[in-house]
Design a protein around this motif. Structure first.
Motif, PDB file in Angstrom:
ATOM      1  N   HIS A  74      -3.705 -11.400  -1.155  1.00  0.00           N
ATOM      2  CA  HIS A  74      -2.923 -10.175  -0.933  1.00  0.00           C
ATOM      3  C   HIS A  74      -3.516  -9.003  -1.722  1.00  0.00           C
ATOM      4  CE1 HIS A  74       0.087 -12.259   1.353  1.00  0.00           C
ATOM      5  NE2 HIS A  74       0.259 -13.140   0.379  1.00  0.00           N
ATOM      6  N   LEU A  75      -4.032  -9.285  -2.898  1.00  0.00           N
ATOM      7  CA  LEU A  75      -4.680  -8.239  -3.690  1.00  0.00           C
ATOM      8  C   LEU A  75      -5.950  -7.760  -3.001  1.00  0.00           C
ATOM      9  CD1 LEU A  75      -4.315  -6.697  -6.316  1.00  0.00           C
ATOM     10  CD2 LEU A  75      -5.654  -8.449  -7.455  1.00  0.00           C
ATOM     11  N   GLU A  76      -6.700  -8.656  -2.423  1.00  0.00           N
ATOM     12  CA  GLU A  76      -7.897  -8.271  -1.667  1.00  0.00           C
ATOM     13  C   GLU A  76      -7.531  -7.443  -0.442  1.00  0.00           C
ATOM     14  OE1 GLU A  76     -11.118  -8.497  -2.356  1.00  0.00           O
ATOM     15  OE2 GLU A  76     -10.538  -9.346  -4.304  1.00  0.00           O
ATOM     16  N   LEU A  77      -6.404  -7.767   0.194  1.00  0.00           N
ATOM     17  CA  LEU A  77      -5.946  -6.985   1.339  1.00  0.00           C
ATOM     18  C   LEU A  77      -5.649  -5.545   0.919  1.00  0.00           C
ATOM     19  CD1 LEU A  77      -4.899  -6.799   4.311  1.00  0.00           C
ATOM     20  CD2 LEU A  77      -2.660  -7.377   3.373  1.00  0.00           C
ATOM     21  N   VAL A  78      -4.998  -5.373  -0.213  1.00  0.00           N
ATOM     22  CA  VAL A  78      -4.695  -4.022  -0.699  1.00  0.00           C
ATOM     23  C   VAL A  78      -5.986  -3.285  -1.050  1.00  0.00           C
ATOM     24  CG1 VAL A  78      -3.578  -2.732  -2.556  1.00  0.00           C
ATOM     25  CG2 VAL A  78      -2.390  -4.631  -1.477  1.00  0.00           C
ATOM     26  N   LYS A  79      -6.940  -3.982  -1.662  1.00  0.00           N
ATOM     27  CA  LYS A  79      -8.226  -3.353  -2.005  1.00  0.00           C
ATOM     28  C   LYS A  79      -8.993  -2.944  -0.753  1.00  0.00           C
ATOM     29  CE  LYS A  79      -9.052  -5.499  -6.484  1.00  0.00           C
ATOM     30  NZ  LYS A  79      -9.913  -6.412  -7.256  1.00  0.00           N
ATOM     31  N   SER A  80      -8.863  -3.719   0.321  1.00  0.00           N
ATOM     32  CA  SER A  80      -9.598  -3.409   1.549  1.00  0.00           C
ATOM     33  C   SER A  80      -9.031  -2.191   2.279  1.00  0.00           C
ATOM     34  CB  SER A  80      -9.595  -4.615   2.489  1.00  0.00           C
ATOM     35  OG  SER A  80      -8.302  -4.828   3.007  1.00  0.00           O
ATOM     36  N   LEU A  81      -7.840  -1.749   1.909  1.00  0.00           N
ATOM     37  CA  LEU A  81      -7.252  -0.571   2.553  1.00  0.00           C
ATOM     38  C   LEU A  81      -7.922   0.724   2.120  1.00  0.00           C
ATOM     39  CD1 LEU A  81      -3.460  -1.483   2.333  1.00  0.00           C
ATOM     40  CD2 LEU A  81      -4.946  -1.613   4.328  1.00  0.00           C
ATOM     41  N   CYS A  82      -8.704   0.676   1.048  1.00  0.00           N
ATOM     42  CA  CYS A  82      -9.434   1.841   0.529  1.00  0.00           C
ATOM     43  C   CYS A  82      -8.500   3.033   0.299  1.00  0.00           C
ATOM     44  CB  CYS A  82     -10.582   2.233   1.458  1.00  0.00           C
ATOM     45  SG  CYS A  82     -11.832   0.962   1.616  1.00  0.00           S
ATOM     46  N   LEU A  83      -7.433   2.794  -0.431  1.00  0.00           N
ATOM     47  CA  LEU A  83      -6.493   3.859  -0.764  1.00  0.00           C
ATOM     48  C   LEU A  83      -7.109   4.769  -1.812  1.00  0.00           C
ATOM     49  CD1 LEU A  83      -3.305   1.644  -1.018  1.00  0.00           C
ATOM     50  CD2 LEU A  83      -4.028   3.043   0.911  1.00  0.00           C
ATOM     51  N   GLY A  84      -6.757   6.021  -1.770  1.00  0.00           N
ATOM     52  CA  GLY A  84      -7.296   6.982  -2.720  1.00  0.00           C
ATOM     53  C   GLY A  84      -6.757   6.754  -4.123  1.00  0.00           C
ATOM     54  N   PRO A  85      -7.489   7.217  -5.136  1.00  0.00           N
ATOM     55  CA  PRO A  85      -7.050   7.017  -6.514  1.00  0.00           C
ATOM     56  C   PRO A  85      -5.730   7.715  -6.827  1.00  0.00           C
ATOM     57  CG  PRO A  85      -9.185   8.138  -6.448  1.00  0.00           C
ATOM     58  CD  PRO A  85      -8.788   7.853  -5.050  1.00  0.00           C
ATOM     59  N   ALA A  86      -5.467   8.846  -6.192  1.00  0.00           N
ATOM     60  CA  ALA A  86      -4.207   9.538  -6.450  1.00  0.00           C
ATOM     61  C   ALA A  86      -3.023   8.702  -5.971  1.00  0.00           C
ATOM     62  CB  ALA A  86      -4.202  10.893  -5.753  1.00  0.00           C
ATOM     63  N   LEU A  87      -3.142   8.087  -4.814  1.00  0.00           N
ATOM     64  CA  LEU A  87      -2.075   7.248  -4.289  1.00  0.00           C
ATOM     65  C   LEU A  87      -1.889   5.992  -5.134  1.00  0.00           C
ATOM     66  CD1 LEU A  87       0.018   6.829  -2.062  1.00  0.00           C
ATOM     67  CD2 LEU A  87      -1.753   5.670  -0.743  1.00  0.00           C
ATOM     68  N   ILE A  88      -2.981   5.409  -5.591  1.00  0.00           N
ATOM     69  CA  ILE A  88      -2.905   4.207  -6.418  1.00  0.00           C
ATOM     70  C   ILE A  88      -2.235   4.514  -7.749  1.00  0.00           C
ATOM     71  CG2 ILE A  88      -4.284   2.525  -7.705  1.00  0.00           C
ATOM     72  CD1 ILE A  88      -6.211   2.535  -5.316  1.00  0.00           C
TER      73      ILE A  88
END
Length: 135
Positions: A65-79
């Motif tokens: 599940h953590l890899e799935l979130v990483k694969s979404l390529c969310l921006g640093p501001a959102l993270i």
């Protein structure tokens, strides 16, 4: 129509002989912080319970599940915003809990000290939340 009904109920509440706690016109900082302390406690309890249930019911491992979130390529501001939103209830509940423990010792019970400690708790909450979210 609904606004008129609510206004009428509000006027009735002000005219009726009800407890002052039921018709509070101006909320104080200690009262709002007490309500928020209870709310963050409920949110933390619900979050831990939901996380535990999801570990039991959702197929796959935490790493997948953590890899799935990483694969979404969310921006640093959102993270960082999401991390701040997750850590804010924890830090607020912790600092305000320490404040309550000081009250149990009989310290900081005057009105001016209540407001001062409330502001200190809010400042410490924001600073520690920003610090933890930056990790």
């Amino acid at each position: 129509m609904a606004a008129l009904l609510l206004r009428r109920v509000g006027h009735h509440c002000l005219r009726a002989h009800l407890s002052p706690l039921l018709c509070i016109r101006k909320w104080s900082l200690p009262m709002v912080m007490s309500i928020c302390h209870r709310g963050t406690g409920i949110a933390l309890s619900a979050g831990v319970s939901l996380f535990g249930l999801s570990a039991l019911l959702v197929p796959g491992s935490f790493e997948s599940h953590l890899e799935l979130v990483k694969s979404l390529c969310l921006g640093p501001a959102l993270i960082h915003t999401a991390k701040f939103a997750l850590v804010f209830p924890l830090t607020y509940h912790t600092w305000n809990g320490i404040r309550h423990l000081m009250w149990d010792l009989g310290k900081g019970l005057t009105i001016s000290q209540l407001y001062q400690s409330g502001v200190i708790v809010l400042v410490l909450t924001v600073l520690s939340s920003v610090g933890l979210a930056a990790m």
